[in-house]
Design an enzyme around this catalytic site. Structure first.
Site, mmCIF file in Angstrom:
data_model
loop_
_atom_site.group_PDB
_atom_site.id
_atom_site.type_symbol
_atom_site.label_atom_id
_atom_site.label_comp_id
_atom_site.label_asym_id
_atom_site.label_seq_id
_atom_site.Cartn_x
_atom_site.Cartn_y
_atom_site.Cartn_z
ATOM 1 N N GLY A 11 -8.872 -2.683 0.337
ATOM 2 C CA GLY A 11 -8.313 -3.592 -0.777
ATOM 3 C C GLY A 11 -9.201 -4.659 -1.074
ATOM 4 N N ARG A 21 -22.731 -12.408 -2.644
ATOM 5 C CA ARG A 21 -23.833 -13.532 -3.270
ATOM 6 C C ARG A 21 -24.515 -14.066 -2.142
ATOM 7 N NH1 ARG A 21 -23.085 -18.779 -3.884
ATOM 8 N NH2 ARG A 21 -24.587 -19.825 -5.483
ATOM 9 N N VAL A 23 -24.606 -13.003 1.079
ATOM 10 C CA VAL A 23 -25.371 -11.869 1.934
ATOM 11 C C VAL A 23 -26.837 -11.784 1.276
ATOM 12 C CG1 VAL A 23 -25.804 -9.637 2.525
ATOM 13 C CG2 VAL A 23 -23.243 -10.970 2.963
ATOM 14 N N ARG A 72 -11.281 4.015 -0.991
ATOM 15 C CA ARG A 72 -11.031 4.260 0.314
ATOM 16 C C ARG A 72 -11.043 5.656 0.159
ATOM 17 N NH1 ARG A 72 -6.151 0.437 -0.882
ATOM 18 N NH2 ARG A 72 -6.145 -1.017 0.822
ATOM 19 N N GLY A 102 -11.071 -4.730 5.585
ATOM 20 C CA GLY A 102 -10.028 -5.301 6.522
ATOM 21 C C GLY A 102 -10.457 -4.394 7.778
ATOM 22 N N GLY A 104 -9.157 -1.665 8.652
ATOM 23 C CA GLY A 104 -9.558 -0.147 8.535
ATOM 24 C C GLY A 104 -11.014 0.179 8.359
ATOM 25 N N THR A 125 -9.731 -9.636 3.223
ATOM 26 C CA THR A 125 -8.166 -9.101 2.848
ATOM 27 C C THR A 125 -7.356 -10.092 2.646
ATOM 28 O OG1 THR A 125 -6.427 -7.812 3.567
ATOM 29 C CG2 THR A 125 -7.990 -8.762 5.495
ATOM 30 N N ILE A 126 -6.430 -9.963 1.591
ATOM 31 C CA ILE A 126 -5.428 -11.041 1.473
ATOM 32 C C ILE A 126 -4.425 -11.112 2.390
ATOM 33 C CG2 ILE A 126 -5.717 -10.877 -1.097
ATOM 34 C CD1 ILE A 126 -2.933 -9.205 -1.333
ATOM 35 N N ASP A 127 -4.396 -9.876 3.468
ATOM 36 C CA ASP A 127 -3.377 -9.881 4.301
ATOM 37 C C ASP A 127 -3.347 -10.950 5.499
ATOM 38 O OD1 ASP A 127 -2.458 -7.997 2.748
ATOM 39 O OD2 ASP A 127 -3.485 -6.102 4.186
ATOM 40 N N ASP A 129 -4.564 -10.275 8.368
ATOM 41 C CA ASP A 129 -3.863 -9.522 9.745
ATOM 42 C C ASP A 129 -5.085 -9.280 10.606
ATOM 43 O OD1 ASP A 129 -5.057 -7.855 7.922
ATOM 44 O OD2 ASP A 129 -3.599 -6.372 8.185
ATOM 45 N N ARG A 154 10.909 -20.546 -9.760
ATOM 46 C CA ARG A 154 12.136 -21.561 -9.032
ATOM 47 C C ARG A 154 12.877 -22.175 -10.331
ATOM 48 N NH1 ARG A 154 11.734 -25.529 -3.980
ATOM 49 N NH2 ARG A 154 13.361 -26.952 -5.095
ATOM 50 N N GLY A 170 0.822 -7.840 2.247
ATOM 51 C CA GLY A 170 0.647 -8.128 3.699
ATOM 52 C C GLY A 170 0.755 -7.108 4.447
ATOM 53 N N LYS A 213 23.662 -25.980 -3.706
ATOM 54 C CA LYS A 213 22.057 -25.637 -4.063
ATOM 55 C C LYS A 213 22.268 -24.811 -5.458
ATOM 56 C CE LYS A 213 18.799 -25.686 -1.448
ATOM 57 N NZ LYS A 213 17.743 -25.636 -0.548
HETATM 58 P P1 ADP Z 1 -8.736 -2.241 4.885
HETATM 59 O O1 ADP Z 1 -10.247 -2.204 5.259
HETATM 60 O O2 ADP Z 1 -8.392 -3.192 3.773
HETATM 61 O O3 ADP Z 1 -8.010 -2.067 6.239
HETATM 62 P P2 ADP Z 1 -8.389 0.772 4.721
HETATM 63 O O4 ADP Z 1 -7.477 0.916 5.833
HETATM 64 O O5 ADP Z 1 -8.033 1.582 3.640
HETATM 65 O O6 ADP Z 1 -8.662 -0.610 4.090
HETATM 66 O O7 ADP Z 1 -9.652 1.441 5.374
HETATM 67 C C1 ADP Z 1 -10.691 1.334 4.244
HETATM 68 C C2 ADP Z 1 -11.732 2.666 4.794
HETATM 69 O O8 ADP Z 1 -11.949 2.576 5.944
HETATM 70 C C3 ADP Z 1 -10.712 4.003 4.637
HETATM 71 O O9 ADP Z 1 -10.658 4.319 3.536
HETATM 72 C C4 ADP Z 1 -11.994 4.896 5.452
HETATM 73 O O10 ADP Z 1 -12.782 5.281 4.716
HETATM 74 C C5 ADP Z 1 -12.387 3.845 6.323
HETATM 75 N N1 ADP Z 1 -11.611 3.926 7.719
HETATM 76 C C6 ADP Z 1 -10.430 3.522 8.016
HETATM 77 N N2 ADP Z 1 -10.142 3.966 9.279
HETATM 78 C C7 ADP Z 1 -11.022 4.603 9.704
HETATM 79 C C8 ADP Z 1 -11.157 5.305 11.058
HETATM 80 N N3 ADP Z 1 -10.463 5.402 11.765
HETATM 81 N N4 ADP Z 1 -12.848 5.800 11.089
HETATM 82 C C9 ADP Z 1 -13.517 5.794 10.124
HETATM 83 N N5 ADP Z 1 -13.261 5.413 8.941
HETATM 84 C C10 ADP Z 1 -12.383 4.619 8.706
HETATM 85 O O1 F6P Z 2 -4.679 -4.766 2.418
HETATM 86 C C1 F6P Z 2 -4.595 -5.344 1.143
HETATM 87 C C2 F6P Z 2 -3.344 -4.859 0.398
HETATM 88 O O2 F6P Z 2 -3.387 -5.361 -1.047
HETATM 89 C C3 F6P Z 2 -2.118 -4.714 1.052
HETATM 90 O O3 F6P Z 2 -1.589 -6.067 0.897
HETATM 91 C C4 F6P Z 2 -1.343 -3.688 0.576
HETATM 92 O O4 F6P Z 2 -0.171 -3.286 1.251
HETATM 93 C C5 F6P Z 2 -2.131 -2.676 0.117
HETATM 94 O O5 F6P Z 2 -3.487 -3.348 0.159
HETATM 95 C C6 F6P Z 2 -2.187 -1.885 -1.044
HETATM 96 O O6 F6P Z 2 -3.164 -1.030 -1.028
HETATM 97 P P1 F6P Z 2 -3.525 0.017 -2.328
HETATM 98 O O7 F6P Z 2 -4.666 -0.708 -3.281
HETATM 99 O O8 F6P Z 2 -4.203 1.045 -1.859
HETATM 100 O O9 F6P Z 2 -2.355 0.291 -3.198
#
Ligand code: ADP
Ligand code: F6P
Length: 319
Positions: A11, A21, A23, A72, A102, A104, A125-127, A129, A154, A170, A213
């Protein structure tokens, strides 16, 4: 090391462009050539590389999204896909890679690093996490976007004495929900990290109306359930009428805040320094305002903890 590449994956998040920029300009400063990989790992497997010079990243420091596009890719999760990516890196004479994304994206980055290819990850990532860093790039911007929206909601909620549910992104974590709940003065927050307790929510609503309230805000993390579902549950079980707003993708857009912009600039620059110092398979973090590195695997092997003191503070504020 003569030539490095940079990509964004998963994301998008505000501040990714400032990191790209940084890098590029740090690479140039050290006499490196820098390539941008478009569309994340998908572009890496297809050799979608563009040369980046100082002018290529002019006028992007304040822009949301990512000028390199993101994607992705299921194919990259396969050995065949990663072999294709490595072949593209080798035929492009790339000596090191910076992955902004993030956890992934880090999993993919580690698989590349395990083949001996130098990879450094930057948490974008905005999350928020990802362990090993106090904040991820984009988190502060998303918080401020959410806060601005909730303040607007509000106004209308208070004018109508309304119960409002605001769903925030999130993934499986509640960092965004908890911090924005405290900052917006919300009455209640529903997090994936705590047990869902409908009776407690109803009791809080009841007590708030008793105290006269003129609004009641529930900030709901998307990882618990959808806002429409919570609304239906509150209506069915307790007869409360609720309105809801899903902030969703709004939180991913807009200019990065000052904090995110400088975090991205620091992390981008440090990632290049780390590659030049011979580090591989590491992620950049910012802990107590200091740049540091940790193994990429920390991102999923260690669960980043919410600051539960903030939850307690919310309870005190809602005395
Ligand atoms: P984020 O990086 O925001 O967590 P994703 O979970 O969608 O987003 O992961 C981004 C990309 O990273 C995935 O589409 C995939 O190409 C790669 N990726 C994620 N998990 C794996 C994995 N276990 N092995 C190899 N590549 C991965
Ligand atoms: O990881 C960032 C995020 O925006 C999460 O907060 C959300 O659950 C997810 O990505 C949404 O993913 P997609 O862009 O695949 O709908």
């Amino acid at each position: 090391m003569k030539r490095i590449a940079v990509l964004t994956s998963g994301g998008d998040a505000p501040g990714m462009n400032a990191a790209i920029r940084s890098v590029v300009r740090t690479g140039l400063y050290h006499g490196l050539e820098v390539l941008g990989v478009r569309h994340g790992y998908q572009g890496l497997m297809e050799g979608d590389f563009i040369p980046l010079d100082s002018r290529s990243v002019a006028g992007v420091i304040h822009r949301g999204g990512t000028i390199l596009y993101t994607a992705r890719s299921e194919r990259f999760k396969t050995l065949e896909g990663r072999d294709a990516a490595l072949n593209q890196l080798r035929s492009g004479s790339v000596d090191g890679l910076v992955v902004i994304g993030g956890d992934g994206s880090y999993r993919g980055a580690l698989k590349l690093a395990e083949t001996g290819f130098p990879v450094v990850g930057i948490p974008g990532t905005i999350d928020n996490d990802i362990a090993g860093t106090d904040e991820t790039i984009g988190y502060d911007s998303a918080l401020n976007t959410a806060l601005d929206s909730i303040r607007k909601l509000r106004d209308t909620a208070s004018s109508h004495d309304r119960l409002f549910i605001v769903e925030v992104m999130g993934r499986e974590s509640g960092f965004l929900a908890l911090e924005v709940a405290l900052a917006s003065g919300a009455e209640c927050v529903v997090l994936p990290e705590t047990q869902f307790d409908e009776c407690m929510i109803c009791d809080q609503i009841h007590r708030a109306w008793d105290r006269k309230k003129d609004h009641f805000f529930i900030i709901l993390a998307e990882g618990v359930m959808g806002a429409h579902e919570l609304k239906a549950r509150l209506e069915d079980t307790a007869g409360y009428t609720a309105r809801f707003t899903v902030l969703g993708y709004l939180l991913r857009g807009g200019s990065p805040t000052c904090y995110d912009t400088n975090l991205a600039t620091r992390m981008g620059s440090y990632s290049v320094e780390m590659l030049l110092d011979g580090h591989e398979g590491v992620m950049i973090g910012c802990v107590d305002h200091n740049m540091m590195i940790n193994p990429l695997a920390l991102a999923w092997e260690q669960k980043k903890q919410l600051n539960f003191d903030l939850l307690e503070l919310m309870r005190i504020m809602n005395v």
